[in-house]
Write a protein that holds these residues in place. Structure first.
Motif, PDB file in Angstrom:
ATOM      1  N   SER A  56       0.818  -1.217   0.000  1.00 30.57           N
ATOM      2  CA  SER A  56       0.000   0.000   0.000  1.00 30.57           C
ATOM      3  C   SER A  56       0.850   1.264   0.000  1.00 30.57           C
ATOM      4  CB  SER A  56      -0.925   0.013   1.225  1.00 30.57           C
ATOM      5  OG  SER A  56      -0.187   0.256   2.422  1.00 30.57           O
ATOM      6  N   ASP A  57       2.072   1.155   0.519  1.00 36.01           N
ATOM      7  CA  ASP A  57       2.928   2.335   0.660  1.00 36.01           C
ATOM      8  C   ASP A  57       3.339   2.919  -0.681  1.00 36.01           C
ATOM      9  OD1 ASP A  57       4.135   4.054   2.604  1.00 36.01           O
ATOM     10  OD2 ASP A  57       6.091   3.261   2.018  1.00 36.01           O
ATOM     11  N   ILE A  58       3.217   2.140  -1.762  1.00 36.94           N
ATOM     12  CA  ILE A  58       3.585   2.635  -3.092  1.00 36.94           C
ATOM     13  C   ILE A  58       2.346   3.081  -3.875  1.00 36.94           C
ATOM     14  CG2 ILE A  58       5.622   1.143  -3.166  1.00 36.94           C
ATOM     15  CD1 ILE A  58       4.075  -0.687  -5.082  1.00 36.94           C
ATOM     16  N   GLN A  59       1.176   3.022  -3.226  1.00 40.35           N
ATOM     17  CA  GLN A  59      -0.064   3.383  -3.905  1.00 40.35           C
ATOM     18  C   GLN A  59      -0.373   4.865  -3.712  1.00 40.35           C
ATOM     19  OE1 GLN A  59      -1.316   0.916  -5.751  1.00 40.35           O
ATOM     20  NE2 GLN A  59       0.224  -0.482  -4.852  1.00 40.35           N
ATOM     21  N   PHE A  65      -6.465   1.723  -0.431  1.00 39.77           N
ATOM     22  CA  PHE A  65      -5.952   0.473  -1.003  1.00 39.77           C
ATOM     23  C   PHE A  65      -6.049  -0.657   0.009  1.00 39.77           C
ATOM     24  CE2 PHE A  65      -2.576  -2.585  -1.819  1.00 39.77           C
ATOM     25  CZ  PHE A  65      -2.685  -2.817  -3.175  1.00 39.77           C
ATOM     26  N   VAL A  66      -5.618  -0.402   1.252  1.00 38.47           N
ATOM     27  CA  VAL A  66      -5.678  -1.433   2.298  1.00 38.47           C
ATOM     28  C   VAL A  66      -7.123  -1.870   2.542  1.00 38.47           C
ATOM     29  CG1 VAL A  66      -5.331  -1.880   4.760  1.00 38.47           C
ATOM     30  CG2 VAL A  66      -3.533  -0.761   3.438  1.00 38.47           C
ATOM     31  N   ALA A  67      -8.024  -0.903   2.659  1.00 44.80           N
ATOM     32  CA  ALA A  67      -9.429  -1.223   2.922  1.00 44.80           C
ATOM     33  C   ALA A  67     -10.028  -2.065   1.799  1.00 44.80           C
ATOM     34  CB  ALA A  67     -10.227   0.068   3.102  1.00 44.80           C
ATOM     35  N   GLU A  68      -9.729  -1.710   0.547  1.00 45.71           N
ATOM     36  CA  GLU A  68     -10.268  -2.463  -0.595  1.00 45.71           C
ATOM     37  C   GLU A  68      -9.753  -3.900  -0.617  1.00 45.71           C
ATOM     38  OE1 GLU A  68      -9.206  -0.240  -4.028  1.00 45.71           O
ATOM     39  OE2 GLU A  68     -10.796   1.265  -3.784  1.00 45.71           O
ATOM     40  N   HIS A  69      -8.473  -4.058  -0.363  1.00 40.39           N
ATOM     41  CA  HIS A  69      -7.894  -5.394  -0.480  1.00 40.39           C
ATOM     42  C   HIS A  69      -8.205  -6.268   0.737  1.00 40.39           C
ATOM     43  CE1 HIS A  69      -5.743  -5.566  -4.300  1.00 40.39           C
ATOM     44  NE2 HIS A  69      -5.684  -4.239  -4.192  1.00 40.39           N
ATOM     45  N   LEU A  70      -8.491  -5.682   1.853  1.00 42.70           N
ATOM     46  CA  LEU A  70      -8.970  -6.496   2.973  1.00 42.70           C
ATOM     47  C   LEU A  70     -10.306  -7.144   2.615  1.00 42.70           C
ATOM     48  CD1 LEU A  70      -8.068  -4.338   6.115  1.00 42.70           C
ATOM     49  CD2 LEU A  70      -7.047  -6.514   5.416  1.00 42.70           C
ATOM     50  N   VAL A 339       4.210  -3.210  -9.561  1.00 39.28           N
ATOM     51  CA  VAL A 339       3.353  -4.407  -9.609  1.00 39.28           C
ATOM     52  C   VAL A 339       3.341  -5.091  -8.252  1.00 39.28           C
ATOM     53  CG1 VAL A 339       3.698  -4.802 -12.070  1.00 39.28           C
ATOM     54  CG2 VAL A 339       5.284  -5.812 -10.434  1.00 39.28           C
ATOM     55  N   ASP A 340       2.310  -5.884  -8.032  1.00 39.04           N
ATOM     56  CA  ASP A 340       2.210  -6.697  -6.818  1.00 39.04           C
ATOM     57  C   ASP A 340       1.502  -8.004  -7.181  1.00 39.04           C
ATOM     58  OD1 ASP A 340      -0.789  -6.640  -6.146  1.00 39.04           O
ATOM     59  OD2 ASP A 340      -0.365  -4.497  -6.284  1.00 39.04           O
ATOM     60  N   PRO A 341       1.601  -9.040  -6.327  1.00 35.07           N
ATOM     61  CA  PRO A 341       1.045 -10.362  -6.661  1.00 35.07           C
ATOM     62  C   PRO A 341      -0.360 -10.611  -6.141  1.00 35.07           C
ATOM     63  CG  PRO A 341       2.413 -10.567  -4.723  1.00 35.07           C
ATOM     64  CD  PRO A 341       2.412  -9.100  -5.091  1.00 35.07           C
ATOM     65  N   LEU A 342      -1.037  -9.589  -5.618  1.00 35.11           N
ATOM     66  CA  LEU A 342      -2.309  -9.815  -4.929  1.00 35.11           C
ATOM     67  C   LEU A 342      -3.374 -10.408  -5.851  1.00 35.11           C
ATOM     68  CD1 LEU A 342      -2.486  -6.624  -2.664  1.00 35.11           C
ATOM     69  CD2 LEU A 342      -1.606  -8.905  -2.126  1.00 35.11           C
ATOM     70  N   ALA A 343      -3.504  -9.867  -7.052  1.00 32.93           N
ATOM     71  CA  ALA A 343      -4.519 -10.400  -7.978  1.00 32.93           C
ATOM     72  C   ALA A 343      -4.235 -11.861  -8.306  1.00 32.93           C
ATOM     73  CB  ALA A 343      -4.544  -9.557  -9.254  1.00 32.93           C
TER      74      ALA A 343
END
Length: 682
Positions: A56-59, A65-70, A339-343
């Motif tokens: 989230s720190d790079i968003q 971002f944190v709330a959405e991905h939780l 990029v990140d691997p969350l998706a």
């Protein structure tokens, strides 16, 4: 010595009955292990909350971002968050505080700072955050005997910590209470990572565990190489206190699989908590990087599928009940973006052939991971007596193939030695006897087949295929005797959790081959000892030809390849990995390749040919690798028994079918040879 012969000769037949009785006595213990490993079927997926903050720190909008991905993680089946002990650096990353060094603070306040000062300045965003975090910071640095005094700037309250910001930012504090409460309010189970970086104080740990208990925390995960309370001195006292506190608040541990070194003090703490432990599989940050490489869509889908397969295999085949997910952000120069691997994680869990639906289909449910219930009964103590006698009998039976006159002597010495070893160390006794029976069972099974061929019993069979199938079945059942002893002797929960390791298993991969080879070369014929000695001298005095050197080189190369494929460190090509994945996904349980593609088919072919050609037993000899592999399958004590049973059953069934194909191919080749070669010679 007539009295010795009177007792020695009949004892060989009695030994088989003692082995059978010992095996029957072992079955209840094996069933007890099955009950234990099927007593907990909840699987918990845990995400590293600190990693989510890093991403989230790079968003552009970190908190959004944190709330959405939780929410996305909840929907994907990730029901738990791992929270670490906090630091000023982590509180800053989560936007709980702002932190400055003396130079930055001077620039902020537009004053000229003291050149001889290098302190840490902290500002709280609001009074509610200050109320929660200020006591935490005050206590942490007060315990370190570091001065802390109030500070404010533009109506924002803060603290001056008399320590450099680089040093202060990494000092360990209790977990962030704001984060803990927020995650609980959003319905997440919390897994707390505790380290041994702070001095162990019983009252402070009691207070912390009480706080975690009130938040519904059921399990802690050790952060670092030492459990909380581990010290060079008074370790046992501190670990006992820590165990008592975990008991008090009904909080268990998680054992991380495949660590390079065990965490210091973990086995003691696990034992003191009555093994309130679950096994945890970690998907590391390095693993997540493979999901962010510049790949084509099909390649990425294959990797995502591989991740799903990995999670399913961990739960189903290795008694994993907690899967820990790590992630890290990357700057992708190829894509020109962050990029990140969350998706990819969400896809691997709930997408096409996702891990969670497959795990649920296998009989597991999502939920808070629970420790296995250890079953026990009064029969176990009696059964262990039968196991001791039966195990020693199996070892002596193996020796009787080489020196039949020593049976009585070895049986008496073996019993006395086993009793003495048990008295000295019950754990060492269990491992030694388990390893010895695991080695002896497939060795005896193979030597019996060779004896049947040498004695001419094989030649009496009308059908070579019937003889081969019967010998494969009989030999495998005898090998399973070693499995029963192995499972019964090592049925303690610490082996299933891999807190204790079964040592010396590498000997199982070589000794049965050596034993059977020695018997085949020098002891399978009904010769006197003088004739055996003469045969040995003849072999060692033979001239070495180039052919011998070539054969020896091939054997050594084959042995090296065999050892390189053995154990957890064994290597496999990418093509073979795809083949393994295909078998796993098609059959549910993957049979061992060396069994069904190599050892069992050659055993069957050798047995088939031995009805007509006695020297075919040298082909059959290769089958010893399949028999020891059957026993070795159950040496993976973290694998559920029913999975191992299915695995060896598949190995035998498919091995027999491929063996029949080998036989058909042999018949076609030999008949064609007999038909065409005479015509060519004309």
């Amino acid at each position: 010595m007539n009295w010795y012969k009177t007792w020695n000769n009949p004892l060989k037949n009695v030994l088989w009955w003692l082995v059978i009785i010992g095996m029957l006595g072992s079955l209840p213990l094996a069933f007890t292990r099955h009950q234990t490993e099927t007593s907990a079927n909840k699987v918990e997926f845990v995400f590293d909350y600190r990693d989510l903050l890093d991403v989230s720190d790079i968003q552009t909008n970190p908190q959004t971002f944190v709330a959405e991905h939780l929410k996305k993680m909840k929907a994907a089946g990730i029901q738990s968050m791992a929270v670490y002990e906090s630091t000023l650096a982590e509180l800053r990353e989560s936007r709980r505080i702002e932190m400055y060094n003396s130079r930055d603070a001077a620039a902020l306040t537009q004053t000229f700072g003291n050149p001889n000062e290098n302190f840490t300045y902290v500002l709280f965003p609001d009074s509610a955050t200050q109320q929660k975090l200020e006591p935490l910071i005050q206590k942490t640095f007060g315990d370190l005997q570091v001065g802390v005094k109030p500070w404010s700037f533009r109506n924002k309250n803060g603290l001056i910590i008399q320590m450099s910001s680089d040093d202060a930012s990494i000092k360990t504090m209790d977990p962030d209470p704001i984060t803990l409460q927020a995650l609980k309010d959003q319905g997440f189970q919390i897994v707390v990572r505790l380290s041994n970086r702070r001095a162990f104080v019983t009252n402070d740990m009691d207070r912390l565990l009480k706080q975690l208990y009130d938040l519904g925390v059921k399990r802690i995960l050790v952060d670092g190489n030492e459990v909380p309370g581990y010290t060079e001195e008074n370790t046992e006292v501190n670990l006992n206190k820590m165990a008592d506190l975990l008991h008090k608040y009904d909080i268990g541990l998680a054992a991380i699989e495949m660590l390079k070194e065990p965490q210091k003090g973990f086995s003691t703490l696990a034992k003191q908590t009555n093994y309130n432990v679950v096994r945890l599989h970690s998907f590391t940050e390095k693993d997540s990087e493979k999901l962010m490489e510049p790949l084509k869509k099909a390649e990425l889908e294959d990797r995502i599928q591989g991740v799903a397969d990995r999670f399913v295999l961990a739960v189903k085949d290795r008694n994993i009940r907690m899967v820990f997910l790590n992630a890290k952000p990357l700057k992708s120069l190829d894509k020109g973006k962050l990029v990140d691997p969350l998706a990819a994680f969400y896809e691997s869990l709930q997408g096409k052939d996702g891990a969670i639906p497959r795990i649920e289909k296998a009989g597991f449910t999502l939920g808070t991971a629970e420790a296995f219930t250890v079953e026990s009964n009064g029969w176990q103590k009696i059964a262990r007596v039968f196991i001791l006698v039966g195990g020693v009998s199996l070892i002596v039976l193996t020796a009787s193939f080489f020196i039949p006159e020593s049976v009585l002597f070895l049986f008496v010495i073996g019993l006395l030695g086993a009793i003495a070893l048990h008295t000295l160390s019950a754990n060492l006794y269990a491992q030694a006897l388990a390893l010895a029976t695991a080695i002896c069972a497939p060795s005896v099974a193979m030597m019996l087949v060779i004896r049947a061929i040498q004695s001419g019993a094989a030649a009496k069979w009308k059908s070579g295929l019937a003889f081969g199938l019967w010998q494969l079945l009989k030999t495998s059942l005898i090998s399973l005797i070693g499995v029963v002893f192995e499972v019964a002797l090592l049925n303690h929960i610490s082996y299933s959790l891999v807190i204790q390791q079964f040592r010396g298993v590498s000997a199982l991969h070589l000794l049965p081959i050596a034993i059977v080879a020695l018997y085949l070369l020098f002891f399978s014929e009904n010769n006197t000892y003088k004739e055996k000695q003469a045969k040995v001298r003849k072999i060692f005095s033979s001239y070495i030809s180039v052919l011998w050197i070539v054969v020896a080189g091939i054997v050594l190369a084959a042995g090296y390849y065999y050892l390189s494929r053995t154990g957890n460190e064994g290597q496999a090509s990418s093509i073979e990995k795809l083949f393994r994945s295909f078998l796993e996904n098609t059959l549910g349980v993957r049979p061992r390749t060396k069994e069904f593609l190599f050892a069992h088919p050659l055993f069957l072919l050798g047995a088939y040919l031995s009805v007509r050609y006695r020297n075919a037993m040298y082909v059959l000899f290769i089958g010893v690798m399949g028999q020891l592999s059957i026993v070795d399958t159950f040496a993976h004590l973290h694998t559920p028994l029913h999975i191992s049973l299915i695995r060896i059953t598949y190995g035998l069934v498919f091995g027999a079918l491929i063996g029949i194909v080998f036989i058909i191919a042999w018949e076609i080749i030999t008949r064609s040879w007999k038909r065409w070669v005479p015509q060519w010679s004309k």
